[in-house]
Design an enzyme around this catalytic site. Structure first.
Site, PDB file in Angstrom:
ATOM      1  CB  ALA A  26      -0.723  -0.047   1.323  1.00 42.00           C
ATOM      2  CG  LEU A  98       5.917   1.490   3.150  1.00 43.37           C
ATOM      3  CD1 LEU A  98       5.462   2.556   2.209  1.00 43.37           C
ATOM      4  CD2 LEU A  98       7.529   1.845   3.564  1.00 43.37           C
ATOM      5  CG  ASP A  99       0.063  -1.731   2.706  1.00 38.17           C
ATOM      6  OD1 ASP A  99      -0.479  -1.226   3.486  1.00 38.17           O
ATOM      7  OD2 ASP A  99      -1.165  -1.979   1.647  1.00 38.17           O
ATOM      8  N   PRO A 100       2.673  -3.867   4.520  1.00 35.90           N
ATOM      9  CG  PRO A 100       1.622  -5.614   5.971  1.00 35.90           C
ATOM     10  CD  PRO A 100       1.500  -4.265   5.162  1.00 35.90           C
TER      11      PRO A 100
END
Length: 372
Positions: A26, A98-100
């Site tokens: 993301a 901030l996505d994984p």
């Protein structure tokens, strides 16, 4: 272009649930709330002691920014919790999810720096991302379900000819799996429940977009710099459709968040090593901190006397008098003797404090005041 949350929004939006569950790459979503650990009720008479009869470490006042080079696989919420523990900090929050599955810059505000988070959230973001051609997925990234396929692959010439259409202010339909609210519900919740989510296009600004590598016909790597609200995932989706194929994000790294670039980032293992050295008296955690005012690079600074500082610290306005009165208006950050004091508004001949800082405790070492 889901820029800020690797696939989510570029910043400023609510955090995508993928941050706490697992989904896509993301962009940075905007969770601006300081991380709060759940309160625990402990009736054990040994409360206050940890395993091995070690005393529980007290939380302390820590003020500044740490720009974590977030590893793939870690959520932004987990990253905040880790840094809060390492610094034993009372307060912490991040400036954009901030996505994984994304790596790179995750600015984490400690203590009084949490008051400056909106200034980072509103800044530009820069990403390096790879689009895999030939498949469109329902989440617009590698974790989603394949919805369309194509045998067509775009040429370098076709891609480069397309880029100007995605530069400047454009209309973009956010991904169905995003944190945007639809009649009070998050779009990603509706999508997971199998509902058809129709999101309206909205204007976003992409300042720069370039093709930097094409290792093979199936993948292309881009760099993009964009403004708040842009989805990188949507950018990959839309480019794929126009190019006569399909596309989704398969790799993403954030390289700039507001004033924080790659030179400011600290990998987690280096940060943990620094904390270990500091615990043994061989260093200081202050070396990992950047000053609170680093987030305020884009607004003017205004120095005041100690007498005026005392008034501002009490929340009182200060009149601007004499020939040396600053000729400015709007938001400023106020300093006294080189030390950050407050965020304020200047207008109608006076300085009106809006947020006052109390920087008692651990702050950035003097060496971190000079940017790389």
């Amino acid at each position: 272009m889901m820029m800020d949350p690797a696939h989510g929004m570029i910043d400023g939006e609510e955090p995508d649930s993928r941050d706490v569950q697992k989904n896509n790459f993301a962009d940075v979503g905007g969770d601006t709330h300081p991380h709060q650990e759940p309160r625990r009720v402990n009736n054990d008479p040994r409360a206050g002691k940890q395993k091995g009869n070690q005393p529980r470490r007290d939380r302390r006042d820590v003020h500044g920014w740490v720009v974590l080079d977030k590893p793939i696989g870690m959520t932004s919420t987990q990253a905040v919790a880790v840094l809060k523990r390492l610094f034993q900090a009372k307060r912490a929050g991040h400036a954009g999810t901030l996505d994984p599955l994304a790596s790179g810059g995750l600015p984490i505000a400690l203590g009084e720096a949490t008051k400056t988070v909106p200034f980072v959230m509103d800044g530009r973001k820069r990403y390096r991302f790879t689009v895999c051609w030939g498949e469109e997925r329902d989440t617009d990234d590698i974790e989603g379900r394949v919805t369309h396929t194509s045998d067509q692959r775009p040429s370098r010439e076709a891609i480069e000819a397309l880029l100007p259409r995605f530069t400047g202010v454009i209309e973009q339909v956010p991904p169905r799996y995003s944190a945007i609210k639809v009649q009070g519900e998050r779009a990603y919740d509706l999508a997971r429940d199998g509902e058809i989510v129709e999101l309206a296009p909205r204007p976003v600004e992409i300042h720069h977009l370039s093709l930097v590598d094409q290792p093979d016909s199936d993948r292309s790597t881009f760099e993009a710099e964009c403004g708040k609200g842009t989805y990188v995932r949507a950018l990959a989706r839309d480019m794929g459709r126009i190019l006569g194929t399909y596309g989704h994000i398969c790799a993403l790294r954030r390289t700039l968040v507001g004033p924080f670039g790659e030179n400011d980032m600290i990998p987690l293992d280096q940060l943990e090593a620094l904390c270990d050295r500091a615990a043994s008296g061989e260093g200081s955690l202050a070396d990992a901190l950047m000053p609170v005012e680093t987030a305020l690079d884009d607004i003017p600074a205004l120095a005041v006397t100690r007498a005026d500082a005392a008034r501002l610290h009490r929340g009182q306005a200060v009149l601007l008098r004499g020939r040396d009165a600053p000729n400015c208006s709007g938001t400023v950050y106020v300093t006294v003797a080189g030390r950050l004091l407050a965020l304020a508004e200047v207008g109608n001949g006076e300085i009106i404090p809006k947020r006052v800082f109390n920087l008692t405790g651990l702050t950035a070492s003097s060496g971190r005041n000079e940017r790389n």
